[in-house]
Design a protein around this motif. Structure first.
Motif, mmCIF file in Angstrom:
data_model
loop_
_atom_site.group_PDB
_atom_site.id
_atom_site.type_symbol
_atom_site.label_atom_id
_atom_site.label_comp_id
_atom_site.label_asym_id
_atom_site.label_seq_id
_atom_site.Cartn_x
_atom_site.Cartn_y
_atom_site.Cartn_z
ATOM 1 N N VAL A 110 -24.420 26.123 -28.363
ATOM 2 C CA VAL A 110 -23.760 25.525 -29.523
ATOM 3 C C VAL A 110 -22.279 25.903 -29.587
ATOM 4 O O VAL A 110 -21.491 25.200 -30.218
ATOM 5 N N GLY A 111 -21.895 26.968 -28.895
ATOM 6 C CA GLY A 111 -20.496 27.396 -28.921
ATOM 7 C C GLY A 111 -19.520 26.283 -28.595
ATOM 8 O O GLY A 111 -18.534 26.072 -29.318
ATOM 9 N N PRO A 112 -19.746 25.491 -27.510
ATOM 10 C CA PRO A 112 -18.815 24.412 -27.173
ATOM 11 C C PRO A 112 -18.880 23.213 -28.127
ATOM 12 O O PRO A 112 -18.168 22.237 -27.918
ATOM 13 N N TRP A 113 -19.753 23.273 -29.129
ATOM 14 C CA TRP A 113 -19.812 22.194 -30.128
ATOM 15 C C TRP A 113 -19.036 22.551 -31.391
ATOM 16 O O TRP A 113 -18.782 21.680 -32.228
ATOM 17 N N ARG A 114 -18.705 23.825 -31.546
ATOM 18 C CA ARG A 114 -18.077 24.270 -32.802
ATOM 19 C C ARG A 114 -16.775 23.526 -33.071
ATOM 20 O O ARG A 114 -15.974 23.308 -32.165
ATOM 21 N N PRO A 115 -16.549 23.138 -34.322
ATOM 22 C CA PRO A 115 -15.308 22.414 -34.641
ATOM 23 C C PRO A 115 -14.077 23.296 -34.475
ATOM 24 O O PRO A 115 -14.125 24.508 -34.713
ATOM 25 N N GLN A 116 -13.003 22.678 -34.062
ATOM 26 C CA GLN A 116 -11.701 23.328 -33.963
ATOM 27 C C GLN A 116 -10.777 22.578 -34.919
ATOM 28 O O GLN A 116 -10.140 21.598 -34.537
ATOM 29 N N PRO A 117 -10.740 23.005 -36.168
ATOM 30 C CA PRO A 117 -10.043 22.231 -37.208
ATOM 31 C C PRO A 117 -8.586 21.968 -36.853
ATOM 32 O O PRO A 117 -7.836 22.883 -36.486
ATOM 33 N N ILE A 118 -8.184 20.718 -36.950
ATOM 34 C CA ILE A 118 -6.818 20.284 -36.695
ATOM 35 C C ILE A 118 -6.495 19.161 -37.673
ATOM 36 O O ILE A 118 -7.408 18.506 -38.194
ATOM 37 N N PRO A 119 -5.224 18.920 -37.950
ATOM 38 C CA PRO A 119 -4.868 17.830 -38.854
ATOM 39 C C PRO A 119 -5.085 16.473 -38.203
ATOM 40 O O PRO A 119 -5.173 16.378 -36.965
ATOM 41 N N PRO A 120 -5.200 15.415 -38.988
ATOM 42 C CA PRO A 120 -5.335 14.071 -38.410
ATOM 43 C C PRO A 120 -4.103 13.719 -37.589
ATOM 44 O O PRO A 120 -2.997 14.202 -37.855
ATOM 45 N N PRO A 121 -4.255 12.874 -36.590
ATOM 46 C CA PRO A 121 -3.110 12.520 -35.743
ATOM 47 C C PRO A 121 -2.124 11.614 -36.456
ATOM 48 O O PRO A 121 -2.460 10.922 -37.426
ATOM 49 N N VAL A 122 -0.904 11.617 -35.975
ATOM 50 C CA VAL A 122 0.118 10.682 -36.428
ATOM 51 C C VAL A 122 -0.007 9.404 -35.590
ATOM 52 O O VAL A 122 -0.182 9.482 -34.371
ATOM 53 N N GLN A 123 0.087 8.259 -36.232
ATOM 54 C CA GLN A 123 -0.051 6.976 -35.529
ATOM 55 C C GLN A 123 -1.321 6.968 -34.670
ATOM 56 O O GLN A 123 -1.308 6.602 -33.498
ATOM 57 N N GLY A 124 -2.415 7.388 -35.274
ATOM 58 C CA GLY A 124 -3.673 7.490 -34.548
ATOM 59 C C GLY A 124 -4.260 6.134 -34.198
ATOM 60 O O GLY A 124 -4.010 5.125 -34.869
ATOM 61 N N TRP A 125 -5.018 6.104 -33.144
ATOM 62 C CA TRP A 125 -5.724 4.901 -32.698
ATOM 63 C C TRP A 125 -7.070 5.329 -32.153
ATOM 64 O O TRP A 125 -7.273 6.462 -31.755
ATOM 65 N N ARG A 126 -8.032 4.415 -32.191
ATOM 66 C CA ARG A 126 -9.427 4.783 -31.943
ATOM 67 C C ARG A 126 -9.868 4.431 -30.524
ATOM 68 O O ARG A 126 -9.716 3.288 -30.077
ATOM 69 N N ILE A 127 -10.432 5.429 -29.856
ATOM 70 C CA ILE A 127 -11.020 5.255 -28.526
ATOM 71 C C ILE A 127 -12.539 5.226 -28.668
ATOM 72 O O ILE A 127 -13.125 6.058 -29.363
ATOM 73 N N VAL A 128 -13.149 4.272 -28.009
ATOM 74 C CA VAL A 128 -14.611 4.194 -27.934
ATOM 75 C C VAL A 128 -14.995 4.212 -26.458
ATOM 76 O O VAL A 128 -14.440 3.452 -25.660
ATOM 77 N N MET A 129 -15.923 5.091 -26.094
ATOM 78 C CA MET A 129 -16.398 5.152 -24.714
ATOM 79 C C MET A 129 -17.915 5.080 -24.723
ATOM 80 O O MET A 129 -18.580 5.805 -25.469
#
Length: 310
Positions: free
Chosen positions: A76-95
């Motif tokens: 579970v360690g590699p699943w833990r959230p790493q809190p960061i602010p939302p991106p500037v001029q963000g866009w959505r990637i779907v894979m």
């Protein structure tokens, strides 16, 4: 004296599971073992619990707890959230790995499109995948079964000369709101288990490592920000994942992440092998794992872009 020996044994048993963190980067064998950790730690905890009951040694519960704690940290360690602010001029990637054996490709594609991505990347989409409307750029490379859909101007770029010939990957230039971006869509070698596969495992693992190293090497030479996306066929518990995150941010960890490989036989191993990696100075938001009807993978979607200025 007997009591002291017992406590020495308990201490050894309690510390033994944590040795994993000291040996996990020693070679390809440990890379494979990393994939089986939920099963291995679970079986070890059950065995210790059984021994404790049969031999009437309740003190061994310490070892059971240590085994479960170490296993939880590793998985579970590699699943833990790493809190960061939302991106500037963000866009959505779907894979989405639609899966070449999928009898419901159209439905899986619909699941991916429902995520409202600005850049939709699909692997194993078949020889005649749907080409939906509403996208500025649509690429169906003739030399692969991957589909690239973009709401921004986008184009296939030349393959770097250092990429292995059999590397299933594309280099895509995208004119995103934040500026020009180079996206690598990759599908790395999959290690095959089974009677025949065991013999080939060392060669397959070496090929996967070469492909991963080639992606990282060419990314260093790019003049634009690089985003790595795809099915890396190695879990986030392995050395390969840590090599990538030494230089890139795991975009899916802006919240809790989780498994993406949903094949029934392998589901208990809790494998997360589908990833979106962004530059370290980029941020991400709204990560989602979503079902793909008929596929043995779950899709991933996330908003990405440069971090806000401090």
């Amino acid at each position: 004296m007997r009591g002291e020996r017992r406590w020495v044994g308990v201490t050894v048993v309690a510390l033994a599971p944590w040795i994993w963190f000291a040996v996990r980067d020693l070679g390809w064998v440990f890379e494979l073992v990393a994939n089986t950790l939920p099963l291995l730690f679970g079986l070890a905890a059950v065995a210790l619990a059984g021994f404790s009951v049969v031999r009437r040694r309740p003190v061994m519960a310490i070892g059971v707890g240590s085994c479960l704690l170490a296993g939880g940290a590793a998985v579970v360690g590699p699943w833990r959230p790493q809190p960061i602010p939302p991106p500037v001029q963000g866009w959505r990637i779907v894979m989405a790995n639609v899966s070449s054996r999928n009898a419901a490709v159209d439905q899986a594609v619909a699941d991916a499109l429902a995520q409202q991505g600005d850049l939709v990347l699909m692997l194993e989409a078949g020889e005649d995948p749907p080409a939906p409307s509403g996208f500025t750029a649509v690429a169906l490379p003739s030399y692969s079964n991957q589909v690239i859909l973009s709401r921004f101007p986008a184009r296939l770029l030349d393959r770097p000369v250092n990429w292995p010939k059999r590397l299933r990957a594309h280099r895509i230039g995208v004119d995103a709101p934040s500026g020009r971006v180079v996206v690598y869509l990759a599908h790395l070698v999959r290690p095959h288990l089974g009677l025949r596969g065991v013999i080939r495992l060392p060669r397959q693992m070496a090929a996967q490592r070469r492909e991963r190293d080639a992606l990282l090497a060419s990314a260093r030479r790019e003049t634009a920000p690089v985003v790595l996306v795809g099915d890396f066929n190695s879990s986030d518990r392995g050395r390969g994942y840590r090599r990538i995150t030494d230089r890139f941010r795991d975009a899916m960890r802006s919240r809790w992440a989780g498994p993406t490989y949903a094949a029934s036989l392998w589901r208990p191993l809790l494998l997360r092998i589908d990833h979106v990696f962004v530059p370290r100075d980029w941020c991400s938001a709204e990560p989602e794992r979503f079902d793909l009807r008929g596929s043995d993978h779950r899709g991933v979607a996330v908003d990405v872009g440069p971090c806000p200025a401090l």
